[in-house]
Design an enzyme around this catalytic site. Sequence first.
Site, PDB file in Angstrom:
ATOM      1  N   LEU A  54       0.874  -1.175   0.000  1.00 28.67           N
ATOM      2  CA  LEU A  54       0.000   0.000   0.000  1.00 28.67           C
ATOM      3  C   LEU A  54       0.905   1.217   0.000  1.00 28.67           C
ATOM      4  O   LEU A  54       1.791   1.334   0.851  1.00 28.67           O
ATOM      5  CB  LEU A  54      -0.887  -0.005   1.248  1.00 28.67           C
ATOM      6  CG  LEU A  54      -1.714   1.248   1.526  1.00 28.67           C
ATOM      7  CD1 LEU A  54      -2.736   1.495   0.423  1.00 28.67           C
ATOM      8  CD2 LEU A  54      -2.411   1.117   2.873  1.00 28.67           C
ATOM      9  N   ALA A  55       0.721   2.103  -0.965  1.00 31.47           N
ATOM     10  CA  ALA A  55       1.536   3.317  -1.021  1.00 31.47           C
ATOM     11  C   ALA A  55       0.742   4.435  -1.700  1.00 31.47           C
ATOM     12  O   ALA A  55      -0.129   4.178  -2.537  1.00 31.47           O
ATOM     13  CB  ALA A  55       2.840   3.064  -1.774  1.00 31.47           C
ATOM     14  N   VAL A  56       1.088   5.655  -1.328  1.00 31.12           N
ATOM     15  CA  VAL A  56       0.424   6.847  -1.850  1.00 31.12           C
ATOM     16  C   VAL A  56       1.501   7.820  -2.318  1.00 31.12           C
ATOM     17  O   VAL A  56       2.562   7.945  -1.679  1.00 31.12           O
ATOM     18  CB  VAL A  56      -0.459   7.498  -0.756  1.00 31.12           C
ATOM     19  CG1 VAL A  56      -1.066   8.805  -1.237  1.00 31.12           C
ATOM     20  CG2 VAL A  56      -1.552   6.531  -0.308  1.00 31.12           C
ATOM     21  N   GLU A  58       2.487  -6.883   6.807  1.00 30.48           N
ATOM     22  CA  GLU A  58       3.794  -6.641   7.385  1.00 30.48           C
ATOM     23  C   GLU A  58       4.160  -5.195   7.082  1.00 30.48           C
ATOM     24  O   GLU A  58       3.870  -4.695   6.002  1.00 30.48           O
ATOM     25  CB  GLU A  58       4.869  -7.550   6.782  1.00 30.48           C
ATOM     26  CG  GLU A  58       4.739  -9.011   7.147  1.00 30.48           C
ATOM     27  CD  GLU A  58       3.909  -9.805   6.157  1.00 30.48           C
ATOM     28  OE1 GLU A  58       3.527 -10.934   6.492  1.00 30.48           O
ATOM     29  OE2 GLU A  58       3.631  -9.294   5.056  1.00 30.48           O
ATOM     30  N   ASN A  87       9.041   2.087  10.004  1.00 28.84           N
ATOM     31  CA  ASN A  87       7.950   2.878   9.438  1.00 28.84           C
ATOM     32  C   ASN A  87       6.867   3.132  10.493  1.00 28.84           C
ATOM     33  O   ASN A  87       5.775   2.587  10.457  1.00 28.84           O
ATOM     34  CB  ASN A  87       7.359   2.171   8.213  1.00 28.84           C
ATOM     35  CG  ASN A  87       6.496   3.092   7.392  1.00 28.84           C
ATOM     36  OD1 ASN A  87       6.074   4.154   7.845  1.00 28.84           O
ATOM     37  ND2 ASN A  87       6.201   2.676   6.164  1.00 28.84           N
ATOM     38  N   TYR A 145      -2.082   2.219  10.730  1.00 34.68           N
ATOM     39  CA  TYR A 145      -2.785   0.937  10.831  1.00 34.68           C
ATOM     40  C   TYR A 145      -3.418   0.760  12.208  1.00 34.68           C
ATOM     41  O   TYR A 145      -4.547   0.283  12.321  1.00 34.68           O
ATOM     42  CB  TYR A 145      -1.845  -0.224  10.505  1.00 34.68           C
ATOM     43  CG  TYR A 145      -1.435  -0.272   9.056  1.00 34.68           C
ATOM     44  CD1 TYR A 145      -2.384  -0.302   8.034  1.00 34.68           C
ATOM     45  CD2 TYR A 145      -0.093  -0.280   8.691  1.00 34.68           C
ATOM     46  CE1 TYR A 145      -2.005  -0.341   6.701  1.00 34.68           C
ATOM     47  CE2 TYR A 145       0.290  -0.327   7.354  1.00 34.68           C
ATOM     48  CZ  TYR A 145      -0.678  -0.347   6.362  1.00 34.68           C
ATOM     49  OH  TYR A 145      -0.309  -0.389   5.041  1.00 34.68           O
TER      50      TYR A 145
END
Length: 138
Positions: free
Chosen positions: A66-68, A96, A101, A108
């Site tokens: 998941l990245a933005v 994971e 991070n 989360y």
Amino acid sequence: MTAIRRGGADDLDAVAAIQEASPGAARWKVADYLEQDFRVAMEGNRVVGFLVARTLAADEREILNLAVAPDFRRKGVARALLDNAFQGFRGAVFLEVRESNEVAQEFYKSLGFKELSKRPGYYGSPPESAIVMKFHSC
């Protein structure tokens, strides 16, 4: 408003650029995303985020990545991708996240994920441990 849709081959260059600009994201081959549950977030004609997940069992899913895009972070894009990917799903969701991070871990946790365990040396480039997290939707 962010629109979410299934990702396709035409999105891979934009997804690769977002992945490259996201040091905390996993470094998978983006072409492999086409074989998974691959979704992209769109602002106009621009891909601004992506989510890749897979089903492990009828009541278990895993978020693979998941990245933005940097200029769209903290604007609800990641939350929109997660909401879309797991809409109507009932069961456990695993992921994971890099130990360093902390921003992602806090994000989360704000959604209800709990720290489950640690996997030493899970990541390469650079080598780092992973924190395994789990969410259970009812």
